[in-house]
Design a protein around this motif. Structure first.
Motif, PDB file in Angstrom:
ATOM      1  N   ASN A 104      39.551  35.379  24.394  1.00 17.23           N
ATOM      2  CA  ASN A 104      38.854  34.241  23.785  1.00 17.23           C
ATOM      3  C   ASN A 104      38.138  33.407  24.846  1.00 17.23           C
ATOM      4  OD1 ASN A 104      38.037  32.066  22.242  1.00 17.23           O
ATOM      5  ND2 ASN A 104      40.100  31.311  21.831  1.00 17.23           N
ATOM      6  N   PHE A 105      38.865  33.007  25.866  1.00 12.15           N
ATOM      7  CA  PHE A 105      38.275  32.109  26.856  1.00 12.15           C
ATOM      8  C   PHE A 105      37.396  32.840  27.870  1.00 12.15           C
ATOM      9  CE2 PHE A 105      41.195  29.130  25.035  1.00 12.15           C
ATOM     10  CZ  PHE A 105      40.525  27.919  25.162  1.00 12.15           C
ATOM     11  N   THR A 106      37.569  34.143  27.996  1.00 13.78           N
ATOM     12  CA  THR A 106      36.630  34.902  28.830  1.00 13.78           C
ATOM     13  C   THR A 106      35.257  34.929  28.168  1.00 13.78           C
ATOM     14  OG1 THR A 106      38.379  36.284  29.774  1.00 13.78           O
ATOM     15  CG2 THR A 106      36.132  37.140  29.877  1.00 13.78           C
ATOM     16  N   TYR A 107      35.253  35.132  26.854  1.00 15.94           N
ATOM     17  CA  TYR A 107      33.975  35.082  26.138  1.00 15.94           C
ATOM     18  C   TYR A 107      33.360  33.686  26.258  1.00 15.94           C
ATOM     19  CZ  TYR A 107      30.446  35.199  22.513  1.00 15.94           C
ATOM     20  OH  TYR A 107      29.243  35.104  21.842  1.00 15.94           O
ATOM     21  N   CYS A 108      34.185  32.663  26.058  1.00 15.25           N
ATOM     22  CA  CYS A 108      33.674  31.292  26.199  1.00 15.25           C
ATOM     23  C   CYS A 108      33.129  31.065  27.606  1.00 15.25           C
ATOM     24  CB  CYS A 108      34.786  30.284  25.903  1.00 15.25           C
ATOM     25  SG  CYS A 108      35.379  30.315  24.190  1.00 15.25           S
TER      26      CYS A 108
ATOM     27  N   SER B 297      24.096  20.476  32.380  1.00 11.65           N
ATOM     28  CA  SER B 297      24.622  21.150  33.578  1.00 11.65           C
ATOM     29  C   SER B 297      26.043  20.684  33.878  1.00 11.65           C
ATOM     30  CB  SER B 297      23.710  20.875  34.779  1.00 11.65           C
ATOM     31  OG  SER B 297      22.416  21.406  34.576  1.00 11.65           O
ATOM     32  N   LEU B 298      26.255  19.376  33.802  1.00 12.47           N
ATOM     33  CA  LEU B 298      27.596  18.844  34.053  1.00 12.47           C
ATOM     34  C   LEU B 298      28.588  19.334  32.996  1.00 12.47           C
ATOM     35  CD1 LEU B 298      26.745  15.169  35.082  1.00 12.47           C
ATOM     36  CD2 LEU B 298      27.801  16.915  36.529  1.00 12.47           C
ATOM     37  N   GLY B 299      28.175  19.278  31.731  1.00  8.71           N
ATOM     38  CA  GLY B 299      29.056  19.745  30.669  1.00  8.71           C
ATOM     39  C   GLY B 299      29.404  21.214  30.818  1.00  8.71           C
ATOM     40  N   SER B 300      28.415  22.018  31.177  1.00  8.51           N
ATOM     41  CA  SER B 300      28.662  23.451  31.368  1.00  8.51           C
ATOM     42  C   SER B 300      29.577  23.693  32.567  1.00  8.51           C
ATOM     43  CB  SER B 300      27.336  24.189  31.563  1.00  8.51           C
ATOM     44  OG  SER B 300      26.502  24.049  30.428  1.00  8.51           O
ATOM     45  N   ALA B 301      29.375  22.924  33.636  1.00  5.75           N
ATOM     46  CA  ALA B 301      30.230  23.079  34.823  1.00  5.75           C
ATOM     47  C   ALA B 301      31.685  22.737  34.494  1.00  5.75           C
ATOM     48  CB  ALA B 301      29.717  22.191  35.950  1.00  5.75           C
ATOM     49  N   PHE B 302      31.884  21.647  33.762  1.00  6.17           N
ATOM     50  CA  PHE B 302      33.249  21.305  33.346  1.00  6.17           C
ATOM     51  C   PHE B 302      33.796  22.367  32.386  1.00  6.17           C
ATOM     52  CE2 PHE B 302      32.074  16.808  34.476  1.00  6.17           C
ATOM     53  CZ  PHE B 302      33.029  16.670  35.477  1.00  6.17           C
ATOM     54  N   GLY B 303      32.921  22.933  31.555  1.00  2.00           N
ATOM     55  CA  GLY B 303      33.344  23.993  30.645  1.00  2.00           C
ATOM     56  C   GLY B 303      33.804  25.233  31.393  1.00  2.00           C
ATOM     57  N   VAL B 304      33.099  25.572  32.462  1.00  2.00           N
ATOM     58  CA  VAL B 304      33.515  26.704  33.296  1.00  2.00           C
ATOM     59  C   VAL B 304      34.902  26.440  33.878  1.00  2.00           C
ATOM     60  CG1 VAL B 304      33.039  27.932  35.454  1.00  2.00           C
ATOM     61  CG2 VAL B 304      31.178  27.460  33.850  1.00  2.00           C
ATOM     62  N   ALA B 305      35.090  25.228  34.401  1.00  2.00           N
ATOM     63  CA  ALA B 305      36.400  24.875  34.966  1.00  2.00           C
ATOM     64  C   ALA B 305      37.492  24.924  33.902  1.00  2.00           C
ATOM     65  CB  ALA B 305      36.329  23.483  35.594  1.00  2.00           C
ATOM     66  N   LEU B 306      37.160  24.467  32.691  1.00  2.00           N
ATOM     67  CA  LEU B 306      38.133  24.482  31.592  1.00  2.00           C
ATOM     68  C   LEU B 306      38.540  25.908  31.236  1.00  2.00           C
ATOM     69  CD1 LEU B 306      39.678  23.105  29.261  1.00  2.00           C
ATOM     70  CD2 LEU B 306      37.565  23.228  27.921  1.00  2.00           C
ATOM     71  N   CYS B 307      37.568  26.791  31.098  1.00  2.00           N
ATOM     72  CA  CYS B 307      37.871  28.182  30.740  1.00  2.00           C
ATOM     73  C   CYS B 307      38.708  28.859  31.821  1.00  2.00           C
ATOM     74  CB  CYS B 307      36.577  28.961  30.514  1.00  2.00           C
ATOM     75  SG  CYS B 307      35.644  28.430  29.061  1.00  2.00           S
ATOM     76  N   LEU B 308      38.351  28.631  33.072  1.00  2.00           N
ATOM     77  CA  LEU B 308      39.121  29.226  34.167  1.00  2.00           C
ATOM     78  C   LEU B 308      40.547  28.690  34.182  1.00  2.00           C
ATOM     79  CD1 LEU B 308      36.452  29.190  37.030  1.00  2.00           C
ATOM     80  CD2 LEU B 308      37.316  31.187  35.779  1.00  2.00           C
ATOM     81  N   ALA B 309      40.697  27.394  33.917  1.00  2.00           N
ATOM     82  CA  ALA B 309      42.033  26.794  33.899  1.00  2.00           C
ATOM     83  C   ALA B 309      42.891  27.421  32.800  1.00  2.00           C
ATOM     84  CB  ALA B 309      41.922  25.287  33.689  1.00  2.00           C
ATOM     85  N   VAL B 310      42.307  27.621  31.629  1.00  2.00           N
ATOM     86  CA  VAL B 310      43.068  28.209  30.521  1.00  2.00           C
ATOM     87  C   VAL B 310      43.463  29.651  30.837  1.00  2.00           C
ATOM     88  CG1 VAL B 310      42.953  28.930  28.108  1.00  2.00           C
ATOM     89  CG2 VAL B 310      42.043  26.711  28.787  1.00  2.00           C
ATOM     90  N   ILE B 311      42.546  30.405  31.411  1.00  2.00           N
ATOM     91  CA  ILE B 311      42.850  31.801  31.751  1.00  2.00           C
ATOM     92  C   ILE B 311      43.988  31.874  32.770  1.00  2.00           C
ATOM     93  CG2 ILE B 311      41.924  33.868  32.870  1.00  2.00           C
ATOM     94  CD1 ILE B 311      39.198  33.143  31.588  1.00  2.00           C
ATOM     95  N   VAL B 312      43.938  31.007  33.773  1.00  2.00           N
ATOM     96  CA  VAL B 312      45.015  30.983  34.772  1.00  2.00           C
ATOM     97  C   VAL B 312      46.335  30.575  34.118  1.00  2.00           C
ATOM     98  CG1 VAL B 312      45.848  29.867  36.880  1.00  2.00           C
ATOM     99  CG2 VAL B 312      43.456  30.560  36.697  1.00  2.00           C
ATOM    100  N   MET B 313      46.280  29.594  33.217  1.00  2.00           N
ATOM    101  CA  MET B 313      47.505  29.184  32.510  1.00  2.00           C
ATOM    102  C   MET B 313      48.075  30.326  31.682  1.00  2.00           C
ATOM    103  SD  MET B 313      47.202  25.237  31.221  1.00  2.00           S
ATOM    104  CE  MET B 313      45.720  25.476  30.251  1.00  2.00           C
ATOM    105  N   ASP B 314      47.199  31.085  31.031  1.00  2.00           N
ATOM    106  CA  ASP B 314      47.666  32.215  30.222  1.00  2.00           C
ATOM    107  C   ASP B 314      48.383  33.248  31.084  1.00  2.00           C
ATOM    108  OD1 ASP B 314      46.645  31.166  27.870  1.00  2.00           O
ATOM    109  OD2 ASP B 314      44.695  32.137  28.119  1.00  2.00           O
TER     110      ASP B 314
END
Length: 336
Positions: free
Chosen positions: A140-144, A174-191
């Motif tokens: 899910n979050f890889t696609y996101c 750009s800022l929103g997308s950058a934070f979104g990238v960080a969010l997705c990476l954080a979730v993947i690491v948590m998983d």
């Protein structure tokens, strides 16, 4: 609380897009905002519990919410891509229908393998230790992540090529997308950490989840909401400049039409019904016609020629006219 805030932001964005983008033929961003708003609403505990209870109480609402989020991001990515001419192959592939369908099929298959139990509003916290649940969330979050990275690339490109106030929406996206990238990476690491038993790492990263979620949606919503406002402001500024240039050329135009009558004299009704830019175009054409007509002598000064060229540049979209044309007093002031 955070999910309620995010859902509220998304519905506010939907409302603003329906108001300010209602005349646009491409509705990708509006569809995206609506779909994501529904997904975020389903993530609110009360809404989730009510919907999942109707679906049998097996957390099926999680799959629906995540599928809606992925679909919304798909529309969002396509909407951002359509706003500019820069569409690299990888970006087009990322926001393609086949990639979306494969991702949806993958999360559905992995979701069916999860021992879901009864309704829980803490789906990944309660069930994330299961490998199937980890795979589900990672897909899910890889696609996101893929979509948000594509949006980040496009937003940065837009920022570099925009000018003036157009920088603002591109910067916010750009800022929103950058934070979104960080969010997705954080979730993947948590998983991964949850599934492998590294709970300390999971809890450490988990503290960043809520702030990243809020920052992602705040900046993305602001960026998309402000785009129509910026366009409208630019349109009004251009109209004011068009009227100003027309007023500055008025005296020269009257001289030209006295020397060589044009459409304004032949069909005054048609000429008066033109929009401001159409009228300015008519003024320029009639002045130019008088200048090149060999049957008459119509010379203009260097200043008038410069003004005429600035007006022509304005009509073809050059910003130089905006920068160099002096302001014109209002009609009431000229007549007083």
């Amino acid at each position: 609380m955070i999910q309620t805030l995010v859902a509220t932001l998304m519905w506010a964005l939907v409302a603003s897009l329906l108001i300010f983008r209602r005349k646009r033929t491409d509705r990708s961003i509006t569809y995206a905002a609506l779909t994501i708003a529904i997904a975020m609403t389903l993530n609110v505990d009360a809404a989730y519990s009510a919907v999942d209870r109707l679906l049998g109480g097996t957390n099926l609402a999680t799959l629906i919410a995540d599928a809606l989020l992925m679909t919304g991001l798909f529309f969002l990515g396509r909407g951002v891509m359509k706003t500019g001419e820069y569409r690299p192959r990888l970006v087009r592939a990322a926001v393609s229908i086949p990639v979306l369908l494969v991702a949806l099929l993958a999360i559905t298959a992995s979701f069916l393998l999860i021992d879901r139990g009864t309704t829980t509003t803490r789906f990944m916290i309660d069930l994330g230790a299961q490998p199937a649940a980890a795979v589900y969330s990672i897909i899910n979050f890889t696609y996101c992540l893929v979509i948000v990275v594509a949006m980040l690339v496009l937003a940065i490109r837009q920022y570099r090529h925009n000018t003036g106030i157009q920088h603002l929406p591109a910067a916010l996206l750009s800022l929103g997308s950058a934070f979104g990238v960080a969010l997705c990476l954080a979730v993947i690491v948590m998983d991964v950490a949850h599934a492998t038993g590294h709970l300390d790492l999971m809890h450490t990263i988990q503290s960043a989840y809520d702030p990243l979620s809020v920052l992602t949606f705040v900046f993305l919503c602001a960026g998309f909401a402000i785009q129509p406002a910026v366009r409208r402001a630019q349109h009004r500024a251009r109209q004011r400049q068009t009227v100003a240039l027309t007023a500055q050329l008025e005296s020269l135009w009257h001289q030209a039409t006295r020397a060589r009558p044009g459409l304004s004299q032949a069909d005054p009704l048609a000429a008066s019904s033109e929009d401001p830019e159409g009228h300015l175009h008519r003024v320029i054409v009639e002045i130019r016609d008088a200048m090149i007509d060999p049957r008459i002598t119509f010379d203009i000064s260097t200043d008038d020629r410069d003004l005429l060229e600035r007006a022509e540049s304005h009509l073809v979209g050059s910003d130089s006219a905006l920068a160099t044309t002096s302001p014109v007093p209002y009609v009431e002031e000229r007549e007083s």
